[in-house]
Design a protein around this motif. Structure first.
Motif, PDB file in Angstrom:
ATOM      1  N   ASP A  49       0.904  -1.126  -0.085  1.00 17.07           N
ATOM      2  CA  ASP A  49       0.033   0.111  -0.027  1.00 17.07           C
ATOM      3  C   ASP A  49       0.836   1.181  -0.127  1.00 17.07           C
ATOM      4  N   LEU A  50       1.900   1.183   0.914  1.00 16.50           N
ATOM      5  CA  LEU A  50       2.756   2.360   0.655  1.00 16.50           C
ATOM      6  C   LEU A  50       3.392   2.646  -0.493  1.00 16.50           C
ATOM      7  N   GLY A  51       3.812   1.677  -1.048  1.00 18.27           N
ATOM      8  CA  GLY A  51       4.453   1.657  -2.475  1.00 18.27           C
ATOM      9  C   GLY A  51       3.349   2.119  -3.566  1.00 18.27           C
ATOM     10  N   ARG A  52       2.321   1.992  -3.555  1.00 19.98           N
ATOM     11  CA  ARG A  52       1.109   2.422  -4.407  1.00 19.98           C
ATOM     12  C   ARG A  52       0.962   3.838  -4.313  1.00 19.98           C
ATOM     13  N   LYS A  53       1.036   4.355  -2.844  1.00 19.22           N
ATOM     14  CA  LYS A  53       0.822   5.634  -2.460  1.00 19.22           C
ATOM     15  C   LYS A  53       1.861   6.601  -3.218  1.00 19.22           C
ATOM     16  N   ILE A  54       3.123   6.109  -2.738  1.00 18.99           N
ATOM     17  CA  ILE A  54       4.312   6.919  -3.228  1.00 18.99           C
ATOM     18  C   ILE A  54       4.539   6.764  -4.815  1.00 18.99           C
ATOM     19  N   ASN A  55       4.113   5.703  -5.537  1.00 15.79           N
ATOM     20  CA  ASN A  55       3.995   5.867  -6.863  1.00 15.79           C
ATOM     21  C   ASN A  55       2.903   6.836  -7.428  1.00 15.79           C
ATOM     22  N   SER A  56       1.866   7.106  -6.524  1.00 10.58           N
ATOM     23  CA  SER A  56       0.823   7.925  -7.039  1.00 10.58           C
ATOM     24  C   SER A  56       1.315   9.463  -7.093  1.00 10.58           C
ATOM     25  N   ALA A  57       2.243   9.512  -5.895  1.00  9.27           N
ATOM     26  CA  ALA A  57       2.775  10.875  -5.557  1.00  9.27           C
ATOM     27  C   ALA A  57       3.651  11.283  -6.953  1.00  9.27           C
ATOM     28  N   PHE A  58       4.457  10.042  -7.192  1.00  8.08           N
ATOM     29  CA  PHE A  58       5.362  10.445  -8.306  1.00  8.08           C
ATOM     30  C   PHE A  58       4.700  10.741  -9.656  1.00  8.08           C
ATOM     31  N   THR A  59       3.746   9.891  -9.875  1.00  2.00           N
ATOM     32  CA  THR A  59       2.736  10.169 -11.077  1.00  2.00           C
ATOM     33  C   THR A  59       2.132  11.635 -11.116  1.00  2.00           C
ATOM     34  N   GLU A  60       1.875  12.128  -9.998  1.00  2.54           N
ATOM     35  CA  GLU A  60       1.462  13.691  -9.816  1.00  2.54           C
ATOM     36  C   GLU A  60       2.363  14.618 -10.062  1.00  2.54           C
ATOM     37  N   LEU A  61       3.576  14.175  -9.615  1.00  5.19           N
ATOM     38  CA  LEU A  61       4.665  15.064 -10.033  1.00  5.19           C
ATOM     39  C   LEU A  61       5.075  15.164 -11.502  1.00  5.19           C
ATOM     40  N   THR A  62       4.743  14.037 -12.116  1.00  5.93           N
ATOM     41  CA  THR A  62       5.144  13.988 -13.811  1.00  5.93           C
ATOM     42  C   THR A  62       4.154  14.643 -14.327  1.00  5.93           C
ATOM     43  N   LYS A  63       2.742  14.809 -13.742  1.00  2.00           N
ATOM     44  CA  LYS A  63       1.816  15.281 -14.509  1.00  2.00           C
ATOM     45  C   LYS A  63       1.947  16.986 -14.290  1.00  2.00           C
ATOM     46  N   ALA A  64       2.670  17.351 -13.258  1.00  2.00           N
ATOM     47  CA  ALA A  64       2.529  18.798 -13.178  1.00  2.00           C
ATOM     48  C   ALA A  64       3.403  19.538 -14.152  1.00  2.00           C
ATOM     49  N   PRO A  65       2.920  20.598 -14.809  1.00  5.13           N
ATOM     50  CA  PRO A  65       3.291  21.200 -15.912  1.00  5.13           C
ATOM     51  C   PRO A  65       4.705  22.086 -15.508  1.00  5.13           C
ATOM     52  N   VAL A  66       4.344  22.695 -14.501  1.00  2.00           N
ATOM     53  CA  VAL A  66       5.872  23.686 -13.716  1.00  2.00           C
ATOM     54  C   VAL A  66       6.053  23.016 -12.267  1.00  2.00           C
ATOM     55  N   ILE A  67       6.978  22.714 -12.280  1.00  2.00           N
ATOM     56  CA  ILE A  67       7.749  22.123 -10.828  1.00  2.00           C
ATOM     57  C   ILE A  67       8.003  23.469  -9.782  1.00  2.00           C
ATOM     58  N   LYS A 105       5.234  24.631  -4.453  1.00  2.00           N
ATOM     59  CA  LYS A 105       3.842  24.126  -3.958  1.00  2.00           C
ATOM     60  C   LYS A 105       3.962  22.537  -4.398  1.00  2.00           C
ATOM     61  N   VAL A 106       4.184  22.324  -5.677  1.00  2.00           N
ATOM     62  CA  VAL A 106       4.376  20.708  -6.026  1.00  2.00           C
ATOM     63  C   VAL A 106       5.228  19.794  -5.281  1.00  2.00           C
ATOM     64  N   LEU A 107       6.424  20.530  -5.045  1.00  2.00           N
ATOM     65  CA  LEU A 107       7.408  19.805  -4.134  1.00  2.00           C
ATOM     66  C   LEU A 107       6.811  19.390  -2.772  1.00  2.00           C
ATOM     67  N   ASP A 108       6.068  20.615  -2.057  1.00  2.00           N
ATOM     68  CA  ASP A 108       5.712  20.289  -0.927  1.00  2.00           C
ATOM     69  C   ASP A 108       4.542  19.468  -0.946  1.00  2.00           C
ATOM     70  N   SER A 109       3.615  19.326  -1.784  1.00  2.83           N
ATOM     71  CA  SER A 109       2.583  18.087  -2.065  1.00  2.83           C
ATOM     72  C   SER A 109       3.073  17.119  -1.920  1.00  2.83           C
ATOM     73  N   LEU A 110       4.173  16.733  -2.940  1.00  2.49           N
ATOM     74  CA  LEU A 110       4.864  15.371  -2.928  1.00  2.49           C
ATOM     75  C   LEU A 110       5.315  15.109  -1.729  1.00  2.49           C
ATOM     76  N   VAL A 111       5.859  15.842  -1.139  1.00  8.89           N
ATOM     77  CA  VAL A 111       6.681  15.440   0.098  1.00  8.89           C
ATOM     78  C   VAL A 111       5.750  15.010   1.334  1.00  8.89           C
ATOM     79  N   LYS A 112       4.652  15.995   1.184  1.00  4.61           N
ATOM     80  CA  LYS A 112       3.378  15.397   2.275  1.00  4.61           C
ATOM     81  C   LYS A 112       2.803  14.461   1.856  1.00  4.61           C
ATOM     82  N   GLU A 113       2.729  14.091   0.751  1.00  9.49           N
ATOM     83  CA  GLU A 113       1.826  12.561   0.334  1.00  9.49           C
ATOM     84  C   GLU A 113       2.808  11.428   0.637  1.00  9.49           C
ATOM     85  N   ILE A 114       4.199  11.572   0.730  1.00 12.99           N
ATOM     86  CA  ILE A 114       5.049  10.512   0.914  1.00 12.99           C
ATOM     87  C   ILE A 114       5.084  10.305   2.359  1.00 12.99           C
TER      88      ILE A 114
END
Length: 515
Positions: free
Chosen positions: A5-23, A26-35
């Motif tokens: 389950d941890l793996g799925r959640k971290i992969n999901s966070a990485f997917t959202e990072l990939t989709k972000a048009p601009v890094i 705010k995007v970094l904080d969201s990624l770290v928060k999810e992980i």
């Protein structure tokens, strides 16, 4: 496995990072928060999570990073490095020394699977060629000696214990001295498992340790106990000063972050993880490989090691020599089935191949095991002369009928296995012998001549004929089989080349220590 389950959640966070048009921040904080939230939900210690958060923020300077994909890769790398650090104490576990007694003392809580783990680790080293023995010094739990005795007998490992002696220190010392005198190289001492608050347990551990003087003490910990893991590990570290950890029950629980917390709390490396109830269900632990598996990035090292262990057995060496000569009997086929059975569930083995979807094996495991056992039962009803020859004696239908009656199967089933044998024997003949592919394969597959390419194509078609139609369809037909062959070729240090993409047989033999 645990932490899936941890793996799925971290992969999901990485997917959202990939989709972000601009890094940006705010995007970094969201990624770290999810992980961090995913880690906390998996019972990783809150202090460790805070440290990981701070380190990622410290190591990722968005202003200094280039834009686009490179920035995303650098952030992913920073996160992966911190995840690796969580399970890597940078401490080396004890390495046993050949031709001398290495004493392992196993400690842990009751119910953690310690006695089963003792047999698993013994079987692991036995497969590696070590002379291994087990000592049961658990006099507290009723049935402990019976359990170890049953497991050891099944694994063909010598053991020592007593139904009459009640002093665990005396049993441990007697067992260790006995096996030392018999020149055993690894002696594993199983001790009583109780609760960290029971003073008697810790005093008993100290007495056994003082008597047998172990080269290493290993803490066996239940991978599902969650937040309690850190306190348990600290208590055992203070009392037994263990050098390494084995995590059990890492195959089906949603959490398991306690394993990470235990490593950080004790600065002791995890050496193995238990992934099931069978003797083969134990994997060597390596921090980067573990994190990659958590994230669904399987590598093939576990499968290679398991295949190598099996191939190094005496029966396998004899079989490989026969194949090199282009010879293949029904007995060879029978021994192949035995070796496959020793490797454990096929789905677990195939799951280590990158890009191999788990659902591909769904529904085939049970049927495949049942069919293989039935085929072995048929061959058990054959005479030695029939097993050591080819299938020519079975041109007499009376022989086929006799084998069918003796095995409780049908004539059709006996004829089916003979047909499978004929196909494989033909393929072996193509591979082995003086003029076979094994002897005449170019070092570079791209340099194969037309005749070699034709032979390789023929052999590949024969392999495809031996795969059940429904499984071949799930693989993606012949193209899928070729892709898998290229992946397997790559694991031995050489990808497939022209003429069908099969692995270089010489390289495969060398990698398995058979060439």
């Amino acid at each position: 496995m645990v932490l899936a389950d941890l793996g799925r959640k971290i992969n999901s966070a990485f997917t959202e990072l990939t989709k972000a048009p601009v890094i940006d921040e705010k995007v970094l904080d969201s990624l770290v928060k999810e992980i961090c939230a995913a880690l906390l939900a998996s019972d990783v210690n809150v202090m460790l999570v805070q440290r990981l958060r701070a380190n990622i923020k410290k190591n990722v300077n968005l202003e200094e990073l280039a834009n686009g994909a490179n920035k995303k890769r650098m952030i992913e790398k920073a996160v992966m490095d911190e995840l690796y650090n969580l399970v890597d104490p940078e401490a080396e576990p004890y390495k046993p020394v050949k031709r001398r007694a290495n004493i392992f003392m196993m400690v842990g809580l009751q119910g953690a699977g310690k006695t089963t783990t003792c047999t698993k680790i013994a079987a692991f080293y036995q497969r590696k060629g070590w002379k291994v023995a087990l000592v049961c010094a658990d006099t507290f739990r009723a049935g402990a000696f019976d359990q170890l005795k049953q497991n050891a007998t099944k694994a063909k490992i010598p053991y020592y214990g007593s139904y009459t002696e009640t002093d665990p220190v005396a049993i441990a010392l007697e067992g260790v001295e006995k096996f030392k005198a018999e020149k055993f190289e690894i002696i594993i001492v199983d001790t009583s498992g109780r609760h960290k608050q029971e003073v008697e347990l810790f005093e008993e551990m100290k007495q056994i340790s003082s008597a047998v003087k172990p080269d290493t003490t290993i803490f066996v910990m239940d991978g599902t106990i969650g937040q309690a893991a850190e306190a348990q590990a600290k208590a055992f570290k203070e009392a037994a000063d263990f050098g390494s950890i084995i995590m059990t029950k890492m195959d089906g629980h949603a959490k398991g972050g306690g394993a990470i917390s235990a490593v950080a709390a004790t600065h002791s490396p995890i050496i193995f993880i238990g992934t099931g109830e069978h003797l083969q269900d134990m994997e060597r632990f390596e921090p980067r490989s573990f994190i990659r598996k958590v994230l669904g990035m399987h590598d093939m090292r576990d499968m290679i090691e398991q295949v190598q262990d099996t191939m190094q057995m005496a029966d396998s060496k004899k079989l490989m020599k026969n194949i090199e000569k282009g010879q293949y009997s029904l007995r060879d086929m029978y021994e192949q089935f035995q070796q496959v059975a020793k490797m454990g569930p096929l789905s677990k083995l195939m799951g280590n191949i990158p890009g191999m979807p788990a659902e591909m094996m769904a529904g085939t495991e049970q049927e495949g095991t049942r069919r293989m056992k039935r085929m072995m039962c048929i061959m058990d009803s054959m005479t030695d002369a029939e097993l050591d020859g080819d299938n020519k004696p079975f041109e007499d239908i009376n022989r086929v009928m006799r084998v069918a009656r003796g095995s409780g199967t049908t004539v059709h089933e006996v004829q089916e296995i003979l047909s499978q044998y004929t196909k494989f024997a033909e393929m072996v003949k193509t591979m082995g012998g003086k003029n076979g592919l094994m002897q005449n394969m170019p070092t570079d597959p791209r340099k194969m001549n037309p005749n070699q390419m034709a032979q390789m194509g023929k052999m590949q078609q024969q392999m495809a004929n031996m795969v059940p139609p429904q499984l071949l369809q799930q693989m993606g037909g012949m193209e899928g089989l070729q892709r898998m062959a290229r992946q397997m070729g790559g694991m031995f240090g050489r990808g497939g080349g022209a003429g069908g993409g099969m692995p270089d047989m010489a390289q495969m033999m060398k990698a398995m220590n058979m060439g």
